[in-house]
Design a protein around this motif. Structure first.
Motif, mmCIF file in Angstrom:
data_model
loop_
_atom_site.group_PDB
_atom_site.id
_atom_site.type_symbol
_atom_site.label_atom_id
_atom_site.label_comp_id
_atom_site.label_asym_id
_atom_site.label_seq_id
_atom_site.Cartn_x
_atom_site.Cartn_y
_atom_site.Cartn_z
ATOM 1 N N UNK A 44 -2.687 2.505 4.657
ATOM 2 C CA UNK A 44 -2.248 1.585 3.615
ATOM 3 C C UNK A 44 -2.910 1.888 2.279
ATOM 4 N N UNK A 45 -4.212 2.185 2.284
ATOM 5 C CA UNK A 45 -4.905 2.476 1.026
ATOM 6 C C UNK A 45 -4.362 3.741 0.370
ATOM 7 N N UNK A 46 -4.106 4.756 1.202
ATOM 8 C CA UNK A 46 -3.544 6.001 0.675
ATOM 9 C C UNK A 46 -2.135 5.756 0.118
ATOM 10 N N UNK A 47 -1.372 4.909 0.788
ATOM 11 C CA UNK A 47 -0.020 4.578 0.328
ATOM 12 C C UNK A 47 -0.077 3.879 -1.031
ATOM 13 N N UNK A 48 -1.009 2.931 -1.175
ATOM 14 C CA UNK A 48 -1.143 2.209 -2.436
ATOM 15 C C UNK A 48 -1.594 3.139 -3.557
ATOM 16 N N UNK A 49 -2.588 3.985 -3.256
ATOM 17 C CA UNK A 49 -3.116 4.895 -4.275
ATOM 18 C C UNK A 49 -2.071 5.917 -4.710
ATOM 19 N N UNK A 50 -1.326 6.453 -3.753
ATOM 20 C CA UNK A 50 -0.299 7.453 -4.078
ATOM 21 C C UNK A 50 0.810 6.833 -4.912
ATOM 22 N N UNK A 51 1.198 5.617 -4.562
ATOM 23 C CA UNK A 51 2.259 4.935 -5.315
ATOM 24 C C UNK A 51 1.834 4.704 -6.759
ATOM 25 N N UNK A 52 0.606 4.214 -6.951
ATOM 26 C CA UNK A 52 0.131 3.986 -8.314
ATOM 27 C C UNK A 52 0.030 5.295 -9.081
ATOM 28 N N UNK A 53 -0.407 6.357 -8.401
ATOM 29 C CA UNK A 53 -0.542 7.658 -9.048
ATOM 30 C C UNK A 53 0.794 8.167 -9.573
ATOM 31 N N UNK A 54 1.816 8.143 -8.722
ATOM 32 C CA UNK A 54 3.104 8.722 -9.147
ATOM 33 C C UNK A 54 3.820 7.827 -10.159
ATOM 34 N N UNK A 55 3.670 6.494 -10.018
ATOM 35 C CA UNK A 55 4.314 5.606 -10.978
ATOM 36 C C UNK A 55 3.637 5.676 -12.342
ATOM 37 N N UNK A 56 2.333 5.923 -12.347
ATOM 38 C CA UNK A 56 1.554 5.930 -13.581
ATOM 39 C C UNK A 56 1.622 7.280 -14.291
ATOM 40 N N UNK A 57 1.379 8.357 -13.522
ATOM 41 C CA UNK A 57 1.238 9.669 -14.149
ATOM 42 C C UNK A 57 2.381 10.634 -13.832
ATOM 43 N N UNK A 58 3.344 10.185 -13.037
ATOM 44 C CA UNK A 58 4.482 11.048 -12.732
ATOM 45 C C UNK A 58 5.298 11.344 -13.980
ATOM 46 N N UNK A 59 5.618 12.616 -14.186
ATOM 47 C CA UNK A 59 6.339 13.045 -15.386
ATOM 48 C C UNK A 59 7.700 12.356 -15.474
ATOM 49 N N UNK A 87 2.078 -6.445 -12.327
ATOM 50 C CA UNK A 87 1.259 -6.847 -13.482
ATOM 51 C C UNK A 87 0.333 -5.726 -13.936
ATOM 52 N N UNK A 88 0.677 -4.511 -13.616
ATOM 53 C CA UNK A 88 -0.142 -3.345 -13.980
ATOM 54 C C UNK A 88 -0.291 -3.258 -15.503
ATOM 55 N N UNK A 89 -1.456 -2.825 -16.008
ATOM 56 C CA UNK A 89 -1.662 -2.756 -17.466
ATOM 57 C C UNK A 89 -0.809 -1.715 -18.172
ATOM 58 N N UNK A 90 -0.323 -0.688 -17.442
ATOM 59 C CA UNK A 90 0.443 0.367 -18.103
ATOM 60 C C UNK A 90 1.931 -0.003 -18.131
ATOM 61 N N UNK A 91 2.591 0.083 -19.317
ATOM 62 C CA UNK A 91 4.008 -0.311 -19.429
ATOM 63 C C UNK A 91 4.950 0.570 -18.610
ATOM 64 N N UNK A 92 4.631 1.872 -18.449
ATOM 65 C CA UNK A 92 5.502 2.748 -17.665
ATOM 66 C C UNK A 92 5.495 2.331 -16.196
ATOM 67 N N UNK A 93 4.328 1.976 -15.690
ATOM 68 C CA UNK A 93 4.237 1.510 -14.295
ATOM 69 C C UNK A 93 5.057 0.234 -14.131
ATOM 70 N N UNK A 94 4.913 -0.701 -15.063
ATOM 71 C CA UNK A 94 5.668 -1.953 -14.967
ATOM 72 C C UNK A 94 7.176 -1.705 -15.040
ATOM 73 N N UNK A 95 7.574 -0.746 -15.879
ATOM 74 C CA UNK A 95 8.994 -0.421 -16.002
ATOM 75 C C UNK A 95 9.528 0.142 -14.683
#
Length: 381
Positions: A44-59, A87-95
């Motif tokens: 579960x932790x890896x799933x959460x971290x990977x999701x945030x990673x790709x939503x935040x920094x994915x091109x 409620x993530x602080x980054x607008x791209x993640x929220x989008x």
């Protein structure tokens, strides 16, 4: 897991990946999503971290792939990812989280928005066939409904003018009808091009309609086993792949009949028919039809298979004329017939001799030859 993430441009070590998701087919991208899900497993932790990673920094070049990758990884627990990051602080993640929420709540996609706009423009009901599955090889119910609605509006609009121009013959009405259909094809192509760009598709359908007015010389001449050709319109449909390679070519023979007497106050009129013409058409091909040119709310511009009406004559139907109410009860609208029978490949005769006869030639030309093509077109994204 980094092996899968490198396709999105992540490379914590080593050279840049040689292959991008943008260059893969839909099937390969689906396989990549399954590999990513398998690599994460039930952690579960890896799933959460990977999701945030790709939503935040994915091109953003891989935006659509990222959205569907997150949906694949979370599966039936997708709502947990939405609650976690909305409620993530980054607008791209929220989008992107909002996009995931749209998948859950079935927010209108580009096709549905186009259908809504079309319904407003054509004054149609937005609930008609909403949510119905696809019924043709096009495999896209929204596109089928979009095409059908455009054809139906065209047929309804022209049908209103038939009683006002009662003195004109079938020849004039058929020519004008196909002219209006060619305009409808242009509107459809414009909408399909817009839809493809919004969906980020690398190919789309494109329709073309070509028709020519030719002599009526052949109608009284024999053809195959029939004493007369008895055809007003030869309709040829061709479907092509994006390589322009045709995968089918079919012909339909049509006898057009206009409404008589409907312009008189208090009278509905009728469609005169000739039993011998119907017999001749049925002898030539099963793909022969009556096109009734006149107003009809239930089935605008009714289309009836010739063999169907011959069977009904055998059980007592009139052999000299068809009443509008009866036509509406047994016919398909021109729009429905074009989309689900002609384009959908339920209608038409593929035999070479039937198609060649429909094409005509010097001294053997039907009144109208209408040829329209559906082909897949590559799209530059």
């Amino acid at each position: 897991m980094w092996e899968q993430l490198q396709f999105l441009g992540f490379r914590p070590h080593g050279p840049k990946a040689r292959i991008s998701l943008n260059n893969l087919s839909a099937e390969s991208e689906s396989a990549w999503r399954r590999q990513l899900k398998a690599a994460i497993g039930n952690n579960l932790l890896l799933k959460q971290a990977t999701t945030e990673l790709v939503l935040w920094f994915g091109d953003i070049a891989h935006d659509r792939s990222i959205i569907f990758a997150a949906a694949e990884v979370w599966g039936y627990q997708l709502n947990e990812a939405v609650l976690l990051l909305r409620d993530h602080p980054d607008p791209l993640v929220r989008l992107r989280v909002e996009a995931l929420q749209g998948l859950i709540s079935q927010a209108p996609d580009a096709a549905q928005l186009l259908l809504q706009a079309q319904a407003v423009r054509l004054a149609l009901s937005t609930s008609s066939n909403c949510g119905a599955p696809p019924r043709t090889w096009i495999a896209d119910a929204e596109i089928e409904r979009l095409i059908e609605a455009e054809f139906e509006a065209c047929a309804k609009d022209y049908g209103k003018w038939i009683p006002k121009t009662a003195a004109s013959g079938e020849e004039t009405h058929v020519a004008m009808l196909f002219e209006k259909l060619s305009v409808a094809f242009m509107k459809i192509n414009n909408q399909l091009e817009l839809l493809a760009s919004q969906r980020k598709k690398n190919e789309r359908l494109e329709f073309s309609l070509q028709y020519r007015i030719v002599g009526k010389y052949e109608e009284g001449l024999p053809n195959f086993d029939a004493a007369r050709f008895s055809t007003d319109v030869c309709l040829i449909f061709e479907a092509q792949e994006s390589s322009c390679l045709s995968f089918t070519r079919r012909a339909s023979y049509i006898q057009a009949k206009r409404l008589h007497g409907g312009h008189e106050d208090g009278k509905t009129g009728s469609y005169p028919i000739d039993r011998l013409q119907l017999d001749n058409l049925a002898l030539q091909t099963h793909a022969s039809y009556l096109l009734l040119i006149g107003p009809c709310e239930v089935a605008p511009m009714p289309v009836i298979p010739v063999q169907l009406y011959l069977d009904l004559i055998a059980r007592g139907a009139a052999s000299t004329c068809i009443q509008p109410d009866f036509a509406a009860s047994i016919a398909k609208s021109l729009a429905s017939w074009l989309v689900y029978d002609v384009i959908g490949l339920w209608a038409g005769d593929p035999r070479t001799e039937v198609v060649e006869k429909a094409m005509g030639g010097p001294g053997r030309e039907p009144y109208v030859l209408a040829k329209f093509t559906a082909k897949k077109v590559l799209v530059r994204l």
